[in-house]
Design a protein around this motif. Structure first.
Motif, PDB file in Angstrom:
ATOM      1  N   PHE A  82       0.878  -1.168   0.000  1.00  0.00           N
ATOM      2  CA  PHE A  82       0.000   0.000   0.000  1.00  0.00           C
ATOM      3  C   PHE A  82       0.917   1.221   0.000  1.00  0.00           C
ATOM      4  O   PHE A  82       1.348   1.686   1.058  1.00  0.00           O
ATOM      5  N   PRO A  83       1.258   1.756  -1.190  1.00  0.00           N
ATOM      6  CA  PRO A  83       2.283   2.800  -1.273  1.00  0.00           C
ATOM      7  C   PRO A  83       1.926   4.118  -0.577  1.00  0.00           C
ATOM      8  O   PRO A  83       2.815   4.773  -0.040  1.00  0.00           O
ATOM      9  N   THR A  84       0.664   4.523  -0.561  1.00  0.00           N
ATOM     10  CA  THR A  84       0.337   5.796   0.088  1.00  0.00           C
ATOM     11  C   THR A  84       0.562   5.724   1.594  1.00  0.00           C
ATOM     12  O   THR A  84       0.887   6.729   2.221  1.00  0.00           O
ATOM     13  N   LYS A  85       0.423   4.534   2.170  1.00  0.00           N
ATOM     14  CA  LYS A  85       0.696   4.347   3.601  1.00  0.00           C
ATOM     15  C   LYS A  85       2.107   3.821   3.845  1.00  0.00           C
ATOM     16  O   LYS A  85       2.500   3.622   4.998  1.00  0.00           O
ATOM     17  N   LYS A  86       2.832   3.532   2.737  1.00  0.00           N
ATOM     18  CA  LYS A  86       4.168   2.919   2.807  1.00  0.00           C
ATOM     19  C   LYS A  86       4.129   1.670   3.695  1.00  0.00           C
ATOM     20  O   LYS A  86       4.960   1.479   4.576  1.00  0.00           O
ATOM     21  N   LYS A  87       3.134   0.827   3.419  1.00  0.00           N
ATOM     22  CA  LYS A  87       2.907  -0.347   4.254  1.00  0.00           C
ATOM     23  C   LYS A  87       2.865  -1.625   3.423  1.00  0.00           C
ATOM     24  O   LYS A  87       2.106  -1.724   2.462  1.00  0.00           O
ATOM     25  N   VAL A  88       3.673  -2.593   3.810  1.00  0.00           N
ATOM     26  CA  VAL A  88       3.609  -3.929   3.219  1.00  0.00           C
ATOM     27  C   VAL A  88       2.499  -4.665   3.961  1.00  0.00           C
ATOM     28  O   VAL A  88       2.559  -4.827   5.170  1.00  0.00           O
ATOM     29  N   GLU A  89       1.480  -5.086   3.234  1.00  0.00           N
ATOM     30  CA  GLU A  89       0.343  -5.773   3.857  1.00  0.00           C
ATOM     31  C   GLU A  89       0.490  -7.289   3.838  1.00  0.00           C
ATOM     32  O   GLU A  89      -0.118  -7.979   4.638  1.00  0.00           O
ATOM     33  N   PHE A  90       1.286  -7.786   2.901  1.00  0.00           N
ATOM     34  CA  PHE A  90       1.494  -9.226   2.821  1.00  0.00           C
ATOM     35  C   PHE A  90       2.810  -9.483   2.110  1.00  0.00           C
ATOM     36  O   PHE A  90       3.132  -8.841   1.117  1.00  0.00           O
ATOM     37  N   VAL A  91       3.564 -10.430   2.625  1.00  0.00           N
ATOM     38  CA  VAL A  91       4.729 -10.947   1.913  1.00  0.00           C
ATOM     39  C   VAL A  91       4.732 -12.455   2.141  1.00  0.00           C
ATOM     40  O   VAL A  91       4.521 -12.934   3.255  1.00  0.00           O
ATOM     41  N   SER A  92       4.906 -13.199   1.073  1.00  0.00           N
ATOM     42  CA  SER A  92       4.827 -14.665   1.163  1.00  0.00           C
ATOM     43  C   SER A  92       6.002 -15.240   1.940  1.00  0.00           C
ATOM     44  O   SER A  92       7.084 -14.654   1.999  1.00  0.00           O
ATOM     45  N   ASP A  93       5.751 -16.394   2.533  1.00  0.00           N
ATOM     46  CA  ASP A  93       6.789 -17.091   3.297  1.00  0.00           C
ATOM     47  C   ASP A  93       8.000 -17.427   2.431  1.00  0.00           C
ATOM     48  O   ASP A  93       9.110 -17.570   2.933  1.00  0.00           O
ATOM     49  N   SER A  94       7.787 -17.533   1.131  1.00  0.00           N
ATOM     50  CA  SER A  94       8.867 -17.921   0.216  1.00  0.00           C
ATOM     51  C   SER A  94      10.005 -16.913   0.170  1.00  0.00           C
ATOM     52  O   SER A  94      11.087 -17.237  -0.297  1.00  0.00           O
ATOM     53  N   VAL A  95       9.796 -15.699   0.662  1.00  0.00           N
ATOM     54  CA  VAL A  95      10.864 -14.695   0.664  1.00  0.00           C
ATOM     55  C   VAL A  95      12.081 -15.216   1.431  1.00  0.00           C
ATOM     56  O   VAL A  95      13.217 -14.959   1.049  1.00  0.00           O
ATOM     57  N   SER A  96      11.822 -15.997   2.487  1.00  0.00           N
ATOM     58  CA  SER A  96      12.924 -16.519   3.306  1.00  0.00           C
ATOM     59  C   SER A  96      13.631 -17.685   2.637  1.00  0.00           C
ATOM     60  O   SER A  96      14.842 -17.671   2.472  1.00  0.00           O
TER      61      SER A  96
END
Length: 169
Positions: free
Chosen positions: A36-50
């Motif tokens: 959510f760029p206007t709030k500069k907020k990541v709302e979800f990131v998948s577990d696969s990032v790790s």
């Protein structure tokens, strides 16, 4: 896959959505992130990032730029800049070669950004290193086969010519 993620984002509540998206991307060697760029907020990131890129999930939640920095992606790149600033109008995609992960290996990735409604953006990153390497290996094998076939044809032609010369003498 992007369409399924967008559908899950719109169709489910937060917990179900997160579980469903993780299920989709885990089978596809893919990372998914909703921002959510206007709030500069990541709302979800998948577990696969790790497990896919060796990046701390909690750090990505704190700052979306952390993901791009850890993947050694160029922050000034148009697609990344538009994503972070909230200036995406349409979907966009690009391929990169990056050094990432705990082993600092060279990876081939495809990044796609898409608006997903309500001022949010979807980012998907697919690691296609193995597919790239397999296709390069297959391409090399096919080239070697083609050269061998051409060499055999030249040899057969040479033998035929010599046999005809011998018959004519």
């Amino acid at each position: 896959v992007t369409i399924w993620i967008l559908w899950a984002f719109r169709a489910f509540g937060r917990d179900d959505r997160n579980r469903y998206i993780n299920y989709i991307v885990d089978d596809a060697d893919m990372l998914a992130l909703i921002y959510f760029p206007t709030k500069k907020k990541v709302e979800f990131v998948s577990d696969s990032v790790s497990w896919l890129f060796g990046i701390e999930k909690k750090e990505v939640y704190r700052n979306v730029k952390y993901l791009f920095e850890e993947m050694n992606l160029p922050m000034g790149d148009r697609i990344i800049e538009n994503f972070c600033k909230g200036e995406l109008l349409l979907s966009d995609s690009k391929e990169y070669e990056v050094v990432s992960g705990k082993d600092q290996s060279i990876r081939k990735i495809r990044m796609k950004t898409s608006p997903c409604g309500k001022g949010r953006y979807l980012l998907t990153i697919v690691d296609w290193t193995m597919q790239y390497e397999m296709s390069a290996t297959l391409r090399a094998a096919l080239d070697a086969f083609e050269h061998e076939r051409a060499d055999k044809q030249r040899l057969v032609s040479f033998i035929n010519e010599k046999m005809q010369q011998t018959e004519n003498e």
